[in-house]
Write an enzyme that holds these catalytic residues in place. Sequence first.
Site, PDB file in Angstrom:
ATOM      1  CG  HIS A 136       3.487  -3.258   7.106  1.00  0.00           C
ATOM      2  ND1 HIS A 136       4.637  -3.370   6.364  1.00  0.00           N
ATOM      3  CD2 HIS A 136       3.766  -3.812   8.315  1.00  0.00           C
ATOM      4  CE1 HIS A 136       5.581  -3.963   7.093  1.00  0.00           C
ATOM      5  NE2 HIS A 136       5.066  -4.241   8.285  1.00  0.00           N
ATOM      6  CG  HIS A 141       4.342  -9.022   8.786  1.00  0.00           C
ATOM      7  ND1 HIS A 141       5.621  -9.421   9.087  1.00  0.00           N
ATOM      8  CD2 HIS A 141       4.309  -7.683   9.015  1.00  0.00           C
ATOM      9  CE1 HIS A 141       6.330  -8.383   9.484  1.00  0.00           C
ATOM     10  NE2 HIS A 141       5.558  -7.313   9.440  1.00  0.00           N
ATOM     11  CD  GLU A 182       8.632  -5.439   9.494  1.00  0.00           C
ATOM     12  OE1 GLU A 182       8.406  -5.158   8.310  1.00  0.00           O
ATOM     13  OE2 GLU A 182       7.758  -5.426  10.368  1.00  0.00           O
ATOM     14  CB  SER A 201       3.882  -3.837   2.545  1.00  0.00           C
ATOM     15  OG  SER A 201       4.875  -3.394   3.462  1.00  0.00           O
TER      16      SER A 201
END
Length: 277
Positions: A136, A141, A182, A201
């Site tokens: 993730h 990110h 996010e 993700s």
Amino acid sequence: MAVEPVVYGASERPPRGDYARAGADYTCAQDFARYTSADHDTYRRLYERQSALLPGLASDAFIAALPSLGAQDRIPRFEEINERLYRATRWEIVAVPGLIPEVPFFTLLANRKFPVTDWIRTPEEFDYIVEPDIFHDLFGHVPLLFNPVFADYVQRYGQGGLKAQGLGACELLSRLYWYTIEFGLIRQSDGLRAYGAGILSSAGELAYSVQSPAPQRLPLQLERTMRTRYKIDTYQQTYFVIDSFEQLFDMTAADFAPVYERVRALPEYAADQRDSA
């Protein structure tokens, strides 16, 4: 003094991760030798599945930056990524054992250091994991940290987080992180796309966030976003849409102190509460 793990959301399971390895700033060395062949295979399969889903759903900026992660068939070494990342935007990634408290988190971001959990999910958690793991954090990110404007936004968010902590407003600011970094969406000339790491993700939420008629999608507005609660264990029912990363960066140039005061005086929105037509 030993550092302590962070409890994520309402989970009854204690966070995993060896926090005894962490220093006072919660960072630790990536213990690359610890990864098993099964760990590397899990990363490879996750990368393969997720990258195949990106066309038409992920932002162009993310797709362009993804190759900068390097290795696809194994867990990358952080120092290899950092060689490229620092040259691109003066950012670097640092290993952490899991979720970390707000102040160390904000401090790292303010200093252009992004914390990446260094353990990976088990094969049984291939489709879903509650707390962020290395896949993730890296896949979701890190690619956009190669984008100069987005990278500057993340640093400015960290700086704002330190100010918010002093104002008792971390919960309000956390909602901005949730709905942008996010779970943010961006409107491109050829349609809606995802740029948030939690979406990028996730095999299921990527198509859902962009294509499903179920959730509401609102233009990003600071106070509306900060008034909106969120859930960690379901697909989002509300997404906020930006027009550019410059919009995010410019928005965080304002003094948030009066914004926090206004928001505290207003009712909150439930995560699934819809705006009136």
